[in-house]
Each structure stands twice: as C-alpha cells, then as structure tokens.
Design a protein around this motif. Structure first.
Motif, PDB file in Angstrom:
ATOM      1  N   LEU A 198      -1.412   0.025  11.517  1.00 25.31           N
ATOM      2  CA  LEU A 198      -1.760   0.408  10.153  1.00 25.31           C
ATOM      3  C   LEU A 198      -3.239   0.795  10.054  1.00 25.31           C
ATOM      4  O   LEU A 198      -3.595   1.764   9.369  1.00 25.31           O
ATOM      5  N   HIS A 199      -4.079   0.053  10.758  1.00 23.04           N
ATOM      6  CA  HIS A 199      -5.517   0.334  10.762  1.00 23.04           C
ATOM      7  C   HIS A 199      -5.803   1.688  11.419  1.00 23.04           C
ATOM      8  O   HIS A 199      -6.575   2.497  10.877  1.00 23.04           O
ATOM      9  N   ASP A 200      -5.185   1.936  12.567  1.00 26.58           N
ATOM     10  CA  ASP A 200      -5.408   3.196  13.285  1.00 26.58           C
ATOM     11  C   ASP A 200      -5.064   4.399  12.422  1.00 26.58           C
ATOM     12  O   ASP A 200      -5.716   5.447  12.498  1.00 26.58           O
ATOM     13  N   ASN A 201      -4.016   4.265  11.623  1.00 28.90           N
ATOM     14  CA  ASN A 201      -3.518   5.380  10.827  1.00 28.90           C
ATOM     15  C   ASN A 201      -4.000   5.342   9.375  1.00 28.90           C
ATOM     16  O   ASN A 201      -3.578   6.175   8.572  1.00 28.90           O
ATOM     17  N   ASP A 202      -4.890   4.380   9.067  1.00 27.99           N
ATOM     18  CA  ASP A 202      -5.439   4.244   7.712  1.00 27.99           C
ATOM     19  C   ASP A 202      -4.347   4.239   6.647  1.00 27.99           C
ATOM     20  O   ASP A 202      -4.450   4.917   5.621  1.00 27.99           O
ATOM     21  N   ILE A 203      -3.296   3.495   6.910  1.00 22.88           N
ATOM     22  CA  ILE A 203      -2.178   3.419   5.968  1.00 22.88           C
ATOM     23  C   ILE A 203      -2.448   2.296   4.978  1.00 22.88           C
ATOM     24  O   ILE A 203      -2.743   1.167   5.360  1.00 22.88           O
ATOM     25  N   LYS A 204      -2.328   2.613   3.702  1.00 24.45           N
ATOM     26  CA  LYS A 204      -2.538   1.644   2.637  1.00 24.45           C
ATOM     27  C   LYS A 204      -1.194   1.190   2.095  1.00 24.45           C
ATOM     28  O   LYS A 204      -0.429   1.982   1.538  1.00 24.45           O
ATOM     29  N   THR A 205      -0.898  -0.072   2.284  1.00 27.63           N
ATOM     30  CA  THR A 205       0.321  -0.626   1.695  1.00 27.63           C
ATOM     31  C   THR A 205       0.084  -0.901   0.216  1.00 27.63           C
ATOM     32  O   THR A 205      -1.053  -1.024  -0.238  1.00 27.63           O
ATOM     33  N   THR A 206       1.186  -1.020  -0.533  1.00 29.00           N
ATOM     34  CA  THR A 206       1.046  -1.260  -1.972  1.00 29.00           C
ATOM     35  C   THR A 206       0.464  -2.647  -2.236  1.00 29.00           C
ATOM     36  O   THR A 206      -0.439  -2.816  -3.045  1.00 29.00           O
ATOM     37  N   PHE A 207       0.995  -3.626  -1.544  1.00 27.80           N
ATOM     38  CA  PHE A 207       0.522  -5.003  -1.667  1.00 27.80           C
ATOM     39  C   PHE A 207      -0.053  -5.457  -0.324  1.00 27.80           C
ATOM     40  O   PHE A 207       0.168  -4.806   0.707  1.00 27.80           O
ATOM     41  N   PRO A 208      -0.786  -6.561  -0.310  1.00 27.24           N
ATOM     42  CA  PRO A 208      -1.318  -7.047   0.966  1.00 27.24           C
ATOM     43  C   PRO A 208      -0.214  -7.361   1.973  1.00 27.24           C
ATOM     44  O   PRO A 208       0.898  -7.752   1.603  1.00 27.24           O
ATOM     45  N   VAL A 209      -0.548  -7.176   3.237  1.00 26.86           N
ATOM     46  CA  VAL A 209       0.318  -7.584   4.339  1.00 26.86           C
ATOM     47  C   VAL A 209      -0.538  -8.387   5.314  1.00 26.86           C
ATOM     48  O   VAL A 209      -1.767  -8.293   5.295  1.00 26.86           O
ATOM     49  N   GLY A 210       0.111  -9.168   6.181  1.00 26.07           N
ATOM     50  CA  GLY A 210      -0.699  -9.970   7.091  1.00 26.07           C
ATOM     51  C   GLY A 210       0.086 -10.651   8.173  1.00 26.07           C
ATOM     52  O   GLY A 210       1.287 -10.393   8.367  1.00 26.07           O
ATOM     53  N   VAL A 211      -0.612 -11.532   8.885  1.00 20.87           N
ATOM     54  CA  VAL A 211      -0.051 -12.270  10.009  1.00 20.87           C
ATOM     55  C   VAL A 211      -0.422 -13.740   9.848  1.00 20.87           C
ATOM     56  O   VAL A 211      -1.548 -14.062   9.451  1.00 20.87           O
TER      57      VAL A 211
END
Length: 489
Positions: free
Chosen positions: A161-174
């Motif tokens: 997601l970081h490499d492609n600068d993709i913005k999700t609607t809500f936060p995502v994580g690990v």
C-alpha cells in the motif's frame, strides 16, 4: 465498488504450475503512475495491479528468523527451526523490528499493557482499523511460519500500500499478539484474551514461566521494555475487523492440492493441569504392594484420556509432565501433567472431561478402570488427584462478512479454478482470532503445510504459497475497507 484482487494474466485454463510461474515472474509488479490513489476511486484494472512481492515477504520472514534460531534440520541457511519464546531477548529483537519497520511505512505503533503491538496506517476517515493479526513468538522447538507468516504478510500488505500510495477509506494495520503459543507462559492466546475481556489482566500478568523459572509476564514485559501504558482492552484499542493468515498446521490442503483454506471457525478446546499426589519412597526398599506411585497413576490417566477421547471422536493430549523429587532411586510422590481436550463440538469436550474426571479419581484410588491394572501388582496405598482449568475456548464461528471477503478475493484471484484451489475448513488449533471474534468480525486464511507438520523445526510452506496467502490477506482487508466505505458493514 467491489474489489477485484489480481488474477495472474493467462491463468485461466492453465495448470497450477503455470500459475505459480506467472505469479513468481510478476510478483514485483507495482502500479505505474498511481500516486496517492484512493482505494474507493480505483478502477478494477488498477486494483488488479496491486500485488505483494514474494521475494520481499520471504526476506522478511527469514531475516527476522535470525532472532531465535532453533534446531537445524537441513543444510541450507534457512533450514533451521525457531526457539523464540515470548518476552525473551530474541522476542524483543523481533518486536523492535516490528516497530521500526512499520513506522517507516507511515504507521503509528501502540503497545498495550500486555505488550500487544498495533501498527496502524491512517485512512481518509477516522475510525477503528481493519487489521491483519498474528504473533511472532514460537514454540521452544518450532518452525519459521507458525504466526510469523501472518505478521510478516501483514507488513507486506503495508509495504505494498505504501509503495503504491494507496489511501484506504479507514485505517488499516497489523497486530503482533503477545504469547499466543502459551509455550513460556501457560495460557495460549492469553493477551488477545485479555484484550477481549475474557482473561483478567492481573491473572495474565502473574503467570509464571513454565519450568523452574520465577519470571512472570509482567516482570518480563518490564524487563524488555514492552509493558505499554495503554490498557489492554477492546475498548481502549478498538478494531473494526481482524483477518489472520496462518499455515494450516495439518495435511489437508497439501494432500488435496489446494492453495487456500477459507476458515469457517475453530474447534473447542479446554486445557487442564492435573495434579496427582502419592508418597515418595525408596525404589529398592518399597515393594509394589506398598507404593503410592504418583507417576504410575498419572501414566494410567494419560492412557485413559486417549481412550476416552477416541470413543467420542475427540482429541486428548499431554505435553507437559512435571514430577518430584526427580531422583532415579525415588518413586515420585508428586506429578503434574497437562491435559488438552479438543473437539468441534463443545458438548463432546465437556463429556470427555466429565468421563476423565470420574475415571481419574477411580484410578488414583487404585481401582481397575478400563483394564488398566491388568498385569500390575495391587497396592494397599492410594493416590489423590485434583484438576485446575487453565484455558476454556468454546467452539468459534467466524463472521460471515469476513468469510465472504476471503471467498470473493479467491474468486478474483483463481477465477474458474476457485472451487478446485480453495476449501472451507475448521481450524483444529486455537488462534488469537478466537478471542478477537468475540468482539469484532473475524476470520482466518490457511495456506498449505508440508506434510502437515507444525510446532516442529521442519515446518515449511512454499514461498509461492506464502505469497498467495499474503495476496488473499491483503485483498480481504481491502475488500472489507471498501464495504465499510460503502456503509455496508
């Protein structure tokens, strides 16, 4: 918008081997010209270009496995098992890596009072994150994939997601959950259990390490610097949904040539400590007819538990046996052993437990139960037995929306081969997802285990299967985020 996870070009109608070849050759693909793209505004074609990198995922797995190297089983550099017990010095090294790596990917990292680590990437809107979660601790003689794959695949999702600068609607994580294995501190999934509100934090903090050590969970959290200030609670650290990628730990997917297990739930299990008390005595001066041999009684109980479980189609196992005084020429007067009872049906677990409790009392008293005294010398002495319940995990049913996200992701990935390459499954092992499912929508994704082996240094999953699992994990998380953005969950 519905989410379509990438299907390798040319896959339809090709063999599985050809699919793996295409996957490997394209694994480093990134979406060109896609900068700061909102997930909800992306076309199906753009979504189809989001791929995890197999080589990078495997690098993360093997480099982090340098912390806690276990038994060697082959000649290659990565052909070693793992011995990274929870809250050990090597666990601290893995935790430090988790923090440093996820912060470089734009995440905020929070550690709670049980040492659970939450790396959260912001979305366009505020709200609880949709997460991929698993664990970095291992068994004393474990392998490189149990738990570790789930966390590193989650980080690979963040990298992609970081490499492609993709913005999700809500936060995502690990999430890295503490002491999932229960190998060092004897309650498995204890920290996700505290987070869910099922296990009191005082009880968890006071758990002493297995064996003769005196360390507690709290003292070790303090020692390695991971006793967080945030309460360990689903209220203090809420999640929107929890997806967990894990190796199957069984032989079914490999035997049936399938790539993904779509996990419907987890079977019930209960853990006990059984305490048998007799009397220490000299092995050379005390006849069989005058012994209260706690180990002999315990051995009959263990055999009986196997028979009782077999009769009900359940499972029973003993993995820890502690005896005193531990001298060659002294009959043990004190024995503690673990008992693990499992079945997909809660009532069967209860029935096996009740059967064993009745039988164990009779065995301790010297009665002949199930012909276990055949060919043994009767004794005028007897033992006593008591039980302690250490864990109780009822059968779990995962959330249909999360299961659907996984299923739809595999349809997009495998196309017409989806039914052939996936399987609906029930997990035989407990996981942190058992506890998260009590508070938030949850499901799991399985990938094949070679020969069905786990909790063993030779534990192995093919790199391409690890990458496929990571792809499905990412796709499922993104699909759930899109459903949240559309107000459907």
């Amino acid at each position: 918008m519905s989410l379509s996870v990438p299907r390798a070009s040319g896959y339809r109608g090709t063999s599985l081997g050809a699919f793996e070849s295409v996957w490997s050759s394209k694994r480093c693909f990134s979406v060109s010209g896609m900068r700061k793209k909102e997930l909800r505004a992306m076309s199906e074609e753009e979504l189809g270009g989001i791929k995890v990198q197999q080589e990078r995922l495997m690098r993360d797995i093997h480099e982090t496995c340098e912390w806690g190297v276990g038994e060697r089983w082959g000649s290659a550099p990565t052909e070693t098992g793992m011995s990274r017990l929870s809250l050990s010095d090597t666990d601290k090294q893995a935790r430090d890596w988790f923090v440093e790596t996820t912060k470089t990917l734009g995440c905020t990292v929070t550690t709670d009072a049980m040492g659970n680590q939450f790396a959260i990437r912001p979305g366009l809107k505020d709200g609880p994150p949709t997460v991929a979660g698993s664990h970095l601790d291992t068994q004393p003689t474990g392998g490189r994939y149990d738990g570790i794959l789930g966390v590193t695949a989650g980080i690979e999702m963040l990298r992609t997601l970081h490499d492609n600068d993709i913005k999700t609607t809500f936060p995502v994580g690990v999430v890295n959950w503490t002491n999932e294995e229960g190998a060092r501190f004897p309650i498995s999934m204890v920290s996700s259990g505290v987070w869910a509100g099922d296990i009191p934090i005082s009880h968890a903090h006071d758990l002493k390490e297995v064996g003769t050590g005196t360390a507690t969970m709290k003292s070790e959290l303090q020692r390695i610097g991971y006793l967080g200030d945030i309460a360990c609670s689903h209220e203090a650290m809420p999640l929107a949904a929890h997806f967990e990628l894990h190796i199957e730990q069984g032989p079914i997917l490999e035997a049936e040539n399938r790539k993904i297990g779509i996990v419907q739930g987890v079977q019930a299990y209960k853990w006990f400590t059984v305490k048998v008390r007799g009397a220490d005595c000299h092995t050379g001066t005390t006849s069989f007819s005058h012994r209260a041999d706690a180990l002999l009684a315990a051995s009959k109980m263990i055999i009986y538990s196997h028979r009782a479980a077999s009769r009900k189609g359940a499972l029973a196992s003993t993995g820890i046996l502690t005896l005193k005084p531990g001298s060659t020429n002294t009959v043990p007067g004190s024995v503690d052993f673990s008992l693990d009872i499992r079945s997909p049906d809660d009532s069967i677990v209860e029935a096996v437990e009740a059967d064993c409790k009745t039988a164990f009392s009779a065995i301790a008293a010297g009665e002949d139960i199930d012909n276990l005294n055949t060919s043994f010398t009767p004794s005028s002495k007897s033992c006593t037995v008591s039980w302690r319940t250490d864990s109780n995990s009822p059968a779990t049913r995962f959330h249909p929306t999360c299961i659907s996200c996984v299923s739809e992701t595999t349809k997009a990935l495998f196309g017409e081969k989806q039914e052939e390459l996936t399987k609906a499954m029930t997990s035989g092992a407990g996981h942190d997802s058992v506890y998260t499912s009590k508070r938030v929508p949850t499901t799991m994704i399985f990938v094949p285990s070679r020969d069905g082996v786990s909790h063993n240094p030779v534990e192995f999953t093919k790199p391409e299967d690890c990458a496929t699992g990571a792809q499905v994990l990412m796709g499922s998380v993104l699909r759930y985020d899109l459903l949240r953005g559309e107000g459907k969950v």
